[in-house]
Design an enzyme around this catalytic site. Structure first.
Site, PDB file in Angstrom:
ATOM      1  N   SER A  25       0.867  -1.193   0.000  1.00 40.24           N
ATOM      2  CA  SER A  25       0.000   0.000   0.000  1.00 40.24           C
ATOM      3  C   SER A  25       0.895   1.232   0.000  1.00 40.24           C
ATOM      4  CB  SER A  25      -0.878   0.024   1.246  1.00 40.24           C
ATOM      5  OG  SER A  25      -1.478   1.298   1.402  1.00 40.24           O
ATOM      6  N   TYR A  45      -1.998  -0.961  10.149  1.00 42.51           N
ATOM      7  CA  TYR A  45      -2.058  -1.280   8.716  1.00 42.51           C
ATOM      8  C   TYR A  45      -0.770  -0.835   8.020  1.00 42.51           C
ATOM      9  CZ  TYR A  45      -3.927  -1.267   3.904  1.00 42.51           C
ATOM     10  OH  TYR A  45      -4.140  -1.480   2.562  1.00 42.51           O
TER      11      TYR A  45
END
Ligand code: NDP
Length: 237
Positions: free
Chosen positions: A132, A146
């Site tokens: 990401s 995350y």
């Protein structure tokens, strides 16, 4: 556009969203594709029937199941690890079990799957992990767990690229920004805050990410390894 005729591809987490676009792309380009899913049996079966691929249930939170799945898949030309989850919110309030589960799915599974795949991968094999842009940039609170998991993939790819490079196996991370999926819908509550920090103020499409994955898996990318490939509409710019 590369042909993947005769190539064996395993996508971990392929039933929905970006993973489903990756499955469609490789199947459309002629590969023999197997993909895993955990909860979305119906979506997985529909996709398998539509694309002529094989869907198998494997929970990425279960390390031994992931290793067994990769082993049973035989020699793979391409491994894509897409399965990932979020655990967003105030770290002071978060359930530690949810954070540990995220680490099992987002970090442990990619590592063990990559190592297991490399055992039998032929010369020129490709390992591609979906990270990401949050591995590089965290402009909002509530993303620490995350982001930590996605940053870990960067070190993993750099290290494994060194380990497997002598066999011509490449290891790369694709780092999407906001992509329109169930995880991050284009009309979801986070859209305005995300678009505010982007150069191209909209969500991307799962197919955009699949295109980058296909390029990395194709013959033009044989010299690309240990690298992060960001596709984020300028979120991290
Ligand atoms: P979705 O939530 O839309 O889809 C997630 C996919 O992963 C599903 O196919 C799901 O299968 C599978 N999956 C989740 N948990 C497991 C598990 N425990 N075992 C096996 N499969 C699992 O997410 P996206 O498509 O948006 O995200 C895909 C990847 O891209 C993730 O790694 C995510 O972190 C990353 N990403 C997404 C961005 C976005 O904006 N959408 C931005 C940056 C990165 P099932 O439903 O069967 O459990």
């Amino acid at each position: 556009m590369a042909s993947f005729q005769g190539k064996s591809v395993l996508v971990l987490g392929g039933s929905r969203g970006i993973g489903a676009a990756i499955v469609r792309r490789f199947a459309g380009d002629g590969a023999a594709v197997t993909f895993t899913y955990a909860g979305s049996k119906e979506a997985a079966e529909r996709l398998a029937a539509e694309t002529g691929t094989t869907a198998v249930v494997t929970d990425s939170a279960d390390r031994d199941a992931v290793i067994a799945r990769v082993r049973e898949s035989g020699p793979l030309d391409v491994l894509v690890v897409n399965a990932g989850v979020g655990a967003f919110g105030d770290p002071l309030e978060q359930d530690p079990d949810a954070v540990d589960r995220l680490i099992r799915i987002n970090v442990n599974a990619p590592y063990h799957a990559a190592v297991e795949a490399a055992r039998r991968m032929p010369e020129g094999g490709r390992i591609i992990v979906i990270g990401s842009v949050n591995g590089d940039r965290i402009p909002f609170p509530g993303l620490a767990a995350y982001a930590m998991s996605k940053s870990a993939l960067q070190g993993m790819a750099r290290g494994l690229a060194r380990d497997f490079g002598p066999r011509g196996i490449t290891v790369n991370v694709v780092q999407p920004g906001p992509i329109d999926t169930d995880l991050n819908p284009a009309d979801g509550p986070m859209k305005d805050i995300q678009h505010a920090v982007m150069a191209i103020k909209r969500h991307g499409r799962p197919e955009d990410v699949a295109g980058m994955v296909a390029w990395l898996a194709g013959p033009e990318a044989g010299f690309v390894t240990g690298a992060m490939h960001t596709i984020d509409g300028g979120f991290g710019a």
